[in-house]
Design an enzyme around this catalytic site. Structure first.
Site, mmCIF file in Angstrom:
data_model
loop_
_atom_site.group_PDB
_atom_site.id
_atom_site.type_symbol
_atom_site.label_atom_id
_atom_site.label_comp_id
_atom_site.label_asym_id
_atom_site.label_seq_id
_atom_site.Cartn_x
_atom_site.Cartn_y
_atom_site.Cartn_z
ATOM 1 N N HIS A 68 -0.711 32.353 -15.398
ATOM 2 C CA HIS A 68 -0.173 32.065 -16.781
ATOM 3 C C HIS A 68 0.904 31.401 -16.551
ATOM 4 C CE1 HIS A 68 -3.163 35.322 -17.926
ATOM 5 N NE2 HIS A 68 -3.797 34.315 -18.262
ATOM 6 N N ARG A 70 3.742 30.645 -18.301
ATOM 7 C CA ARG A 70 5.040 31.135 -18.843
ATOM 8 C C ARG A 70 5.582 32.486 -18.194
ATOM 9 N NH1 ARG A 70 3.089 32.647 -24.972
ATOM 10 N NH2 ARG A 70 1.617 34.335 -24.447
ATOM 11 N N GLU A 71 4.528 33.059 -17.260
ATOM 12 C CA GLU A 71 5.119 34.219 -16.752
ATOM 13 C C GLU A 71 5.923 34.229 -15.425
ATOM 14 O OE1 GLU A 71 1.021 36.220 -18.485
ATOM 15 O OE2 GLU A 71 1.359 36.480 -16.609
ATOM 16 N N ARG A 126 0.970 29.017 -21.714
ATOM 17 C CA ARG A 126 0.138 29.990 -21.068
ATOM 18 C C ARG A 126 -0.735 29.444 -19.957
ATOM 19 N NH1 ARG A 126 -1.834 35.413 -21.530
ATOM 20 N NH2 ARG A 126 -4.212 35.596 -21.484
ATOM 21 N N HIS A 196 1.074 39.032 -12.854
ATOM 22 C CA HIS A 196 1.279 38.841 -14.263
ATOM 23 C C HIS A 196 2.520 39.311 -14.672
ATOM 24 C CE1 HIS A 196 -2.851 36.980 -14.905
ATOM 25 N NE2 HIS A 196 -3.051 37.692 -13.733
ATOM 26 N N GLU A 270 1.288 43.892 -13.834
ATOM 27 C CA GLU A 270 1.954 43.261 -14.926
ATOM 28 C C GLU A 270 3.401 43.641 -14.724
ATOM 29 O OE1 GLU A 270 -1.138 41.724 -17.686
ATOM 30 O OE2 GLU A 270 0.927 41.476 -17.581
#
Lengths: 308, 99
Positions: A68, A70-71, A126, A196, A270
């Protein structure tokens, strides 16, 4: 060498690419760099293979970052892990054993088009950057595009939604390229890790259903040890468990696809934080976040060398 | 300005619906306002007693907070100015590079 690289700042896609070439050039005995395909906008999908060339049929760990766009802490971690692996090979017996017995396939930026777009036009982008016929909205959520219970609960069939599953499974060239590579390496890849942000969790299958995986005991034990290792660095607590219950139900995710395709240990991290900065984790937190996560990844990889 | 100042005045707000009615109100609200869901990343995943982090444009902040307050739904600001936070993320870097 005079190649100075600051691992405690975020880097643009071009800088990351140059860094990969430099790692490949300066560590010929333990690093191999290759491309597994091209993105929607035609950028190469580069992989770094880490590991001592002891024998051709070593077990392998796959780790991708930046699914993704923007991560940003994801790609920062992939680079950090490579640096740690190379710098500590001589001094850390655990890392030396891992590099001698395993290969690591590291993909610092999975969604190369989206990452570049997040640096130049939209920091909070994203999805990928593919075009969708008859729609102005662009991009597919690369973690809803895998061929496993595709476009079911937890994914959207509307192109303008952030969790758009795409027009068909593996419609995204980035997803197709990684799936093809992992299918080819199926016999050797024993762990799949996807990085993530944010929520501070370690997730394993299933995402698309509330059910227990067949090798639950082994996977749960590895996850437990991994979050304990992570905690030992700075006392940051991660939740861990099946993605469907620990986070939420989602279909077409990479960890479910990898698991269904025979990889016994599949995880999604995450990373930090739990919302204070969210996707805008400050550069000052790159070091502690990556230090603790490196401990967790080493623990997962070590788990592969044990019998369960 | 970075990203042409596109995030100036935008905020990230954490909303915590506690009842199914709260969840219904929040979903309806987000359908009407153009919001960028940070977590979870889809309206269908919003559930009671779990945080919802949402990026809201500066032009919609007042309406969002007014509606949430009217419905007595708990919310607080996580990032008060997104543009500043983004520029802070990279501005430090450029000075370091100069050094």
């Amino acid at each position: 060498s005079d190649f100075q690289y600051d691992y405690e700042v975020y880097h643009s896609l071009d800088e990351i690419k140059s860094w990969m070439f430099e790692m490949n050039r300066t560590h010929p005995h333990v690093v191999d760099m290759f491309s597994i395909g091209r993105s929607y906008e035609g950028r190469p999908l580069y992989i770094l293979q880490l590991g001592k060339r002891t024998h051709p049929y070593k077990k392998a760990v796959w780790m991708d970052c930046g699914v993704h766009a923007r991560e940003w802490i994801g790609p920062a971690f992939c680079q950090w892990f490579v640096k740690e692996a190379l710098n500590s090979y001589r001094t850390d017996p655990v890392m030396r054993r891992l590099m001698n017995h395993l290969n690591f396939y590291i993909m610092p930026v999975f969604n190369v088009d989206g990452y570049h777009y997040s640096w130049t036009t939209d920091r909070l982008w994203r999805k990928t950057r593919s075009r969708i016929a008859r729609y102005q909205c662009r991009g597919v959520d690369a973690n809803r595009n895998w061929k496993v219970k595709w476009c079911d609960e937890g994914a959207s069939s509307h192109p303008c939604d952030e969790t758009y599953c795409g027009p068909y499974p593996e419609s995204e060239p980035e997803v197709k390229a990684v799936a093809r590579f992992l299918r080819k390496q199926r016999k050797r890849v024993k762990a799949y890790i996807s990085i993530h942000a944010y929520a501070q969790m370690l997730l394993y299958p299933y995402s698309y259903k509330y059910a227990t995986i067949p090798n639950f005991t082994c996977v749960e034990s590895v996850a437990h040890n991994a979050v304990n290792a992570l905690y030992s660095a700075y006392g940051v607590r991660y939740r861990y468990g099946p993605a469907s219950t620990t986070l939420y139900v989602s279909s077409g995710s990479s960890i479910d696809w990898a698991y269904k395709n025979g990889i016994p240990y599949t995880f999604a991290f995450e990373l930090r934080d739990t919302g204070h900065y969210g996707f805008l984790l400050p550069e000052s937190l790159i070091n502690p976040t990556c230090t603790e996560t490196t401990r967790a990844v080493k623990t997962i990889a070590s788990g592969l060398l044990k019998k369960c | 300005h970075l990203y042409n100042n596109r995030y100036a005045g935008d905020q990230v707000v954490r909303v915590t619906p506690h009842t199914t009615e709260d969840v219904r109100v929040v979903k309806r609200l987000f359908e009407n306002l153009k919001v960028d869901l940070w977590r979870p990343n889809s309206l269908t995943l919003i559930q009671a007693d779990s945080d919802v982090d949402v990026h809201i444009g500066h032009g919609d902040i007042r309406e969002l907070k007014g509606r949430l307050k009217g419905a007595h739904i708990y919310h607080r600001v996580l990032i008060s100015n997104l543009q500043k936070e983004i520029e802070k993320q990279l501005a430090v870097r450029s000075t370091r590079k100069r050094r």
